[in-house]
Design a protein around this motif. Structure first.
Motif, PDB file in Angstrom:
ATOM      1  N   ARG A 372      56.248  49.437  46.457  1.00  0.00           N
ATOM      2  CA  ARG A 372      56.093  48.027  46.092  1.00  0.00           C
ATOM      3  C   ARG A 372      57.001  47.666  44.920  1.00  0.00           C
ATOM      4  NH1 ARG A 372      54.128  43.378  48.668  1.00  0.00           N
ATOM      5  NH2 ARG A 372      54.014  41.794  47.048  1.00  0.00           N
ATOM      6  N   LYS A 434      50.970  45.421  48.561  1.00  0.00           N
ATOM      7  CA  LYS A 434      50.587  45.389  47.149  1.00  0.00           C
ATOM      8  C   LYS A 434      49.169  45.930  46.974  1.00  0.00           C
ATOM      9  CE  LYS A 434      50.513  42.225  43.172  1.00  0.00           C
ATOM     10  NZ  LYS A 434      51.726  42.724  42.485  1.00  0.00           N
ATOM     11  N   GLU A 470      50.059  38.044  47.237  1.00  0.00           N
ATOM     12  CA  GLU A 470      49.880  38.285  45.803  1.00  0.00           C
ATOM     13  C   GLU A 470      48.418  38.302  45.348  1.00  0.00           C
ATOM     14  OE1 GLU A 470      51.910  39.238  43.426  1.00  0.00           O
ATOM     15  OE2 GLU A 470      53.564  39.368  44.824  1.00  0.00           O
ATOM     16  N   SER A 478      45.057  45.727  42.848  1.00  0.00           N
ATOM     17  CA  SER A 478      46.393  46.272  43.109  1.00  0.00           C
ATOM     18  C   SER A 478      46.787  47.372  42.138  1.00  0.00           C
ATOM     19  CB  SER A 478      47.438  45.152  43.037  1.00  0.00           C
ATOM     20  OG  SER A 478      47.609  44.703  41.698  1.00  0.00           O
TER      21      SER A 478
END
Length: 494
Positions: A372, A434, A470, A478
């Motif tokens: 990531r 993520k 996100e 995350s």
């Protein structure tokens, strides 16, 4: 919902009719709205009162032809004929609006003839873990069974300690396993074996009937789908933990979740199952165990295929797995996936991927965070600023040199495709999650659920089902685990 009972009626001789046994004060606490819509099941049908009536009343539509399937399996390499659905029942098959059929299977349904003196129950801990895993793998594009709904209860169930009993309805194309075919072959029941093949051709491999060698075509399909599935496991750092042949699907889908884990630090020899004392099912052993299991399945095809035919099909496994794994790794690293005619470029791509994986291994770097970070910081490589990536590693000079090599190779590849660094980054962000299912977070979710708080579970499912986005309000999911939370291994009761 309308159920069909193809397996129960056409293979009644190799299954047992069993009614689900209710649990104390059951209630539906989680519903998979996306999956139920896909299957054409109304949300009202998964409300507690309606579902309990359908499952447990004498006139209930979900229990009228429920069965436990009989099979065997190689468990940790040893043949065991005394297996079958010990705590699950096939309720039937549902026809989705797309026209495809899907099993509805109740886990935690109570004792069956194959329970081997066990209680046939599931606990809240293991059902939540299975629910999370199915959705997480599905979102990553890894074939998996999925959970339709989860019921909790006040039923006490004895495992390593007293836990809360639970049930879940899970679904997939079929729950037929390698062990089904193995059992009827090894127990010398040729008529039942042939009936199982005929059923599989009719309902799951109809395209094979167009061939003059249908059994070979079916075996090839199983070999290919298994290889593709395991390639995806390896590319995304998933360790199943219990690859017994009774846990292997003929459709190449992941099911029968137990002490699974996604890798934290990249340790190829990682063992997620603390009952696996020899490391048979360690992460880096999964490709070879997949082939071992296919060899075990091949014995059931010997009445219909020559040994040389079986060998020729098995030989396609390694090539299929490696090809798919390389494709996925090129995709994850933003490298050109399409065929390249220049052997020098092909070699440079292979070397670059190999060095990246060696860096992760040598540093025991977080497997998922590393991909990531590379995706998010890709444009810094374009501008020849390697610090933002290299500073995330111990041996920054080694990573900096890797970035130099990456920049040079990527420039050459982009010239072939008329693409841009920005377009490459956008693609990478869509394949490098993520948010990943971590065991320490699953444990946190379970602890809350055991206190009747399922909000944390729903929040975690939100990021696991859209892992590339996100989710700033849920960003804590995350973060990589603290050192004491890394590499959690669990028992088979998980």
């Amino acid at each position: 919902m309308q159920l069909f009972h193809n397996y129960a009626t056409e293979l009644s001789a190799i299954s047992s009719q069993v009614k689900p046994f209710p649990v104390t004060q059951a209630r539906v606490v989680m519903r998979n709205e996306a999956l139920s819509a896909e299957l054409g099941i109304g949300s009202d049908e998964l409300e507690t009162d309606a579902l309990l009536m359908a499952l447990f009343s004498e006139s209930g539509t979900l229990q009228e032809n429920s069965i436990a399937q009989k099979y065997g399996g190689h468990q940790f390499g040893q043949w065991n004929p005394n297996l079958g659905d010990g705590r699950g029942l096939l309720l039937g098959e549902i026809k989705a609006p797309s026209g495809s059929f899907w099993d509805l299977h109740l886990k935690g349904a109570g004792p069956t003839p194959y329970s081997r003196h066990a209680d046939g129950r599931a606990v809240l801990r293991s059902t939540i873990r299975e629910y999370l895993a199915g959705e997480a793998l599905h979102a990553l594009g890894i074939p998996s069974s999925r959970s339709l709904c989860l019921l909790t209860s006040k039923e006490p169930v004895q495992r390593e300690q007293i836990e809360r009993g639970a049930m879940m309805i899970r679904t997939c194309k079929s729950h037929i396993r390698f062990g089904h075919f193995e059992y009827f072959h090894h127990s010398n029941q040729p008529q039942q074996l042939e009936a199982l093949f005929n059923y599989s051709f009719k309902h799951h491999f109809p395209q094979c009937l167009d061939s003059s060698t249908p059994h070979k075509e079916m075996f090839q399909s199983v070999v290919t789908s298994t290889a593709l599935m395991i390639a995806k496991w390896q590319a995304y750092g998933f360790n199943h933990g219990v690859m017994n042949t009774d846990n292997m699907s003929i459709h190449g889908i992941t099911f029968d979740y137990g002490p699974y884990a996604f890798l934290d630090d990249f340790i190829p020899e990682y063992i997620c199952n603390r009952s696996d004392h020899s490391g048979r099912y360690a992460f880096d052993q999964q490709p070879s165990i997949g082939l071992w299991n296919l060899n075990a399945l091949a014995h059931a095809f010997t009445p219909f295929m020559e040994i040389e035919e079986l060998k020729s099909v098995l030989m396609t496994y390694e090539v299929t797995l490696i090809t798919e794994y390389q494709r996925l790794m090129k995709q994850r690293l933003g490298l050109r996936e399409h065929q390249i005619s220049d052997p020098q470029l092909v070699s440079e791509i292979d070397l670059l991927i190999g060095e990246w994986m060696n860096i992760l291994k040598d540093e025991k770097a977080d497997f998922h965070q590393s991909f990531r970070i590379l995706s998010e910081q890709l444009l810094s490589i374009e501008s020849l600023d390697f610090k933002s990536i290299a500073d995330n590693f111990i041996n920054a000079d080694r990573v900096r040199q890797w970035c130099v090599n990456y920049h040079e190779l990527q420039q050459n590849l982009l010239s072939l495709s008329n693409s841009t660094w920005v377009e490459v980054q956008q693609k990478m962000l869509r394949v490098n999650p993520k948010y990943v299912l971590r065991n320490h977070l699953a444990q946190e979710v379970i602890a809350a659920a055991e206190q009747d708080d399922f909000s944390l579970c729903e929040a975690y499912l939100k990021v696991l089902t859209s892992p590339f986005d996100e989710h700033p309000d849920l960003a804590r999911f995350s973060k990589p685990p603290a050192s004491q939370d890394k590499g959690i291994a669990l028992s088979c009761s998980s």
